[in-house]
Design a protein around this motif. Structure first.
Motif, PDB file in Angstrom:
ATOM      1  N   ILE A  72       0.833  -1.209   0.000  1.00 47.93           N
ATOM      2  CA  ILE A  72       0.000   0.000   0.000  1.00 47.93           C
ATOM      3  C   ILE A  72       0.869   1.261   0.000  1.00 47.93           C
ATOM      4  O   ILE A  72       0.713   2.108  -0.877  1.00 47.93           O
ATOM      5  N   PRO A  73       1.824   1.413   0.936  1.00 50.37           N
ATOM      6  CA  PRO A  73       2.663   2.619   0.865  1.00 50.37           C
ATOM      7  C   PRO A  73       3.549   2.662  -0.382  1.00 50.37           C
ATOM      8  O   PRO A  73       3.813   3.742  -0.919  1.00 50.37           O
ATOM      9  N   VAL A  74       3.990   1.503  -0.851  1.00 51.85           N
ATOM     10  CA  VAL A  74       4.797   1.468  -2.084  1.00 51.85           C
ATOM     11  C   VAL A  74       3.969   2.005  -3.247  1.00 51.85           C
ATOM     12  O   VAL A  74       4.453   2.808  -4.051  1.00 51.85           O
ATOM     13  N   THR A  75       2.732   1.588  -3.328  1.00 53.17           N
ATOM     14  CA  THR A  75       1.835   2.020  -4.405  1.00 53.17           C
ATOM     15  C   THR A  75       1.569   3.514  -4.325  1.00 53.17           C
ATOM     16  O   THR A  75       1.631   4.217  -5.338  1.00 53.17           O
ATOM     17  N   VAL A  76       1.298   4.019  -3.142  1.00 55.10           N
ATOM     18  CA  VAL A  76       1.024   5.447  -2.973  1.00 55.10           C
ATOM     19  C   VAL A  76       2.270   6.273  -3.295  1.00 55.10           C
ATOM     20  O   VAL A  76       2.181   7.344  -3.902  1.00 55.10           O
ATOM     21  N   TYR A  77       3.444   5.770  -2.914  1.00 54.54           N
ATOM     22  CA  TYR A  77       4.691   6.489  -3.164  1.00 54.54           C
ATOM     23  C   TYR A  77       4.951   6.696  -4.658  1.00 54.54           C
ATOM     24  O   TYR A  77       5.608   7.666  -5.047  1.00 54.54           O
ATOM     25  N   ASN A  78       4.421   5.827  -5.484  1.00 52.23           N
ATOM     26  CA  ASN A  78       4.644   5.948  -6.932  1.00 52.23           C
ATOM     27  C   ASN A  78       4.138   7.268  -7.500  1.00 52.23           C
ATOM     28  O   ASN A  78       4.582   7.694  -8.560  1.00 52.23           O
ATOM     29  N   ALA A  79       3.222   7.914  -6.818  1.00 50.39           N
ATOM     30  CA  ALA A  79       2.707   9.207  -7.292  1.00 50.39           C
ATOM     31  C   ALA A  79       3.559  10.376  -6.823  1.00 50.39           C
ATOM     32  O   ALA A  79       3.402  11.493  -7.311  1.00 50.39           O
ATOM     33  N   ASP A  80       4.483  10.118  -5.897  1.00 54.46           N
ATOM     34  CA  ASP A  80       5.297  11.190  -5.341  1.00 54.46           C
ATOM     35  C   ASP A  80       6.136  11.863  -6.426  1.00 54.46           C
ATOM     36  O   ASP A  80       6.816  11.212  -7.202  1.00 54.46           O
ATOM     37  N   GLY A  81       6.038  13.163  -6.476  1.00 53.14           N
ATOM     38  CA  GLY A  81       6.849  13.938  -7.408  1.00 53.14           C
ATOM     39  C   GLY A  81       6.316  13.997  -8.824  1.00 53.14           C
ATOM     40  O   GLY A  81       6.952  14.579  -9.700  1.00 53.14           O
ATOM     41  N   GLU A  82       5.177  13.391  -9.084  1.00 50.52           N
ATOM     42  CA  GLU A  82       4.628  13.431 -10.444  1.00 50.52           C
ATOM     43  C   GLU A  82       3.934  14.766 -10.686  1.00 50.52           C
ATOM     44  O   GLU A  82       3.402  15.383  -9.778  1.00 50.52           O
ATOM     45  N   SER A  83       3.960  15.177 -11.935  1.00 52.05           N
ATOM     46  CA  SER A  83       3.355  16.458 -12.292  1.00 52.05           C
ATOM     47  C   SER A  83       1.836  16.349 -12.285  1.00 52.05           C
ATOM     48  O   SER A  83       1.265  15.271 -12.463  1.00 52.05           O
ATOM     49  N   TRP A  84       1.178  17.472 -12.077  1.00 51.50           N
ATOM     50  CA  TRP A  84      -0.279  17.519 -12.074  1.00 51.50           C
ATOM     51  C   TRP A  84      -0.844  17.224 -13.457  1.00 51.50           C
ATOM     52  O   TRP A  84      -1.997  16.867 -13.598  1.00 51.50           O
ATOM     53  N   THR A  85      -0.011  17.331 -14.492  1.00 57.33           N
ATOM     54  CA  THR A  85      -0.453  17.055 -15.845  1.00 57.33           C
ATOM     55  C   THR A  85      -0.937  15.610 -15.978  1.00 57.33           C
ATOM     56  O   THR A  85      -1.877  15.330 -16.704  1.00 57.33           O
ATOM     57  N   TYR A  86      -0.293  14.725 -15.269  1.00 55.63           N
ATOM     58  CA  TYR A  86      -0.619  13.301 -15.348  1.00 55.63           C
ATOM     59  C   TYR A  86      -1.399  12.829 -14.126  1.00 55.63           C
ATOM     60  O   TYR A  86      -1.395  11.650 -13.795  1.00 55.63           O
ATOM     61  N   LEU A  87      -2.094  13.755 -13.464  1.00 54.86           N
ATOM     62  CA  LEU A  87      -2.844  13.413 -12.262  1.00 54.86           C
ATOM     63  C   LEU A  87      -3.862  12.303 -12.518  1.00 54.86           C
ATOM     64  O   LEU A  87      -3.947  11.344 -11.757  1.00 54.86           O
ATOM     65  N   TYR A  88      -4.625  12.411 -13.603  1.00 56.93           N
ATOM     66  CA  TYR A  88      -5.635  11.388 -13.896  1.00 56.93           C
ATOM     67  C   TYR A  88      -4.975  10.026 -14.078  1.00 56.93           C
ATOM     68  O   TYR A  88      -5.432   9.026 -13.526  1.00 56.93           O
ATOM     69  N   PHE A  89      -3.895   9.974 -14.842  1.00 52.63           N
ATOM     70  CA  PHE A  89      -3.194   8.719 -15.115  1.00 52.63           C
ATOM     71  C   PHE A  89      -2.764   8.057 -13.806  1.00 52.63           C
ATOM     72  O   PHE A  89      -3.032   6.875 -13.579  1.00 52.63           O
ATOM     73  N   TYR A  90      -2.107   8.821 -12.938  1.00 53.39           N
ATOM     74  CA  TYR A  90      -1.603   8.240 -11.700  1.00 53.39           C
ATOM     75  C   TYR A  90      -2.716   8.002 -10.683  1.00 53.39           C
ATOM     76  O   TYR A  90      -2.710   6.983  -9.983  1.00 53.39           O
ATOM     77  N   ALA A  91      -3.682   8.900 -10.595  1.00 53.91           N
ATOM     78  CA  ALA A  91      -4.782   8.703  -9.646  1.00 53.91           C
ATOM     79  C   ALA A  91      -5.587   7.464 -10.029  1.00 53.91           C
ATOM     80  O   ALA A  91      -5.946   6.653  -9.156  1.00 53.91           O
TER      81      ALA A  91
END
Length: 158
Positions: free
Chosen positions: A102-121
């Motif tokens: 669970i924390p590993v999965t959530v960490y994958n979004a760390d530092g990503e740009s808001w441009t790809y918010l939908y993709f990562y969310a």
């Protein structure tokens, strides 16, 4: 038997063993996990960063490659282990590994740009749903009554 004999014509439910459900969930998790990494290659500049020896601000040396392999290998092995381990060990292993991811999965979004918010969310949301399914399936693993309890009940006076 004619069509009018069974008005509802309900579909028969298939009862899969918990092990099969867990293995299928881990396989789904792995496909999603791999495809999210693959599709990230299409982000502008991502391949250039890899060629420059950097992924998400980490140097792509031997340590990074070993860690990345480990993060991928554990869920891959969970597909097999979910089918092969005895029930008690299987349940505990699935609970621990899913909780750790669970924390590993959530960490994958760390530092990503808001441009790809939908993709990562979307991708992280799906991964978290699969991990929640694994946790629930393992936590609610059906229990059997011990043979001694059955024998004691059979010998009890009526």
């Amino acid at each position: 038997m004619t069509r009018t004999d069974t008005p509802a014509r309900a579909l028969q439910e298939s009862h899969l063993p918990v092990q099969a459900k867990l293995a299928a969930a881990w396989a789904s998790f792995m496909f999603l996990y791999i495809y999210v990494d693959y599709l990230a290659l299409y982000k502008p500049g991502f391949v250039n960063e890899i060629l420059g020896g950097v992924v998400h601000e980490f140097d792509t040396g031997p340590t990074f490659v070993a860690l990345a392999l480990t993060l991928m290998a554990v869920p891959i092995l969970m597909i097999l282990l979910s089918m092969a381990l005895p029930a008690r060990v299987n349940r505990a292993t699935n609970l621990v590994v899913a909780a750790l991811y669970i924390p590993v999965t959530v960490y994958n979004a760390d530092g990503e740009s808001w441009t790809y918010l939908y993709f990562y969310a979307f991708s992280i949301g799906l991964e978290l749903l699969l991990l929640a399914f694994i946790l629930r399936a393992a936590w609610t693993w059906p229990r059997t009554v011990r043979a001694t309890a059955d024998r004691d009940l059979a010998q009890a006076p009526v």
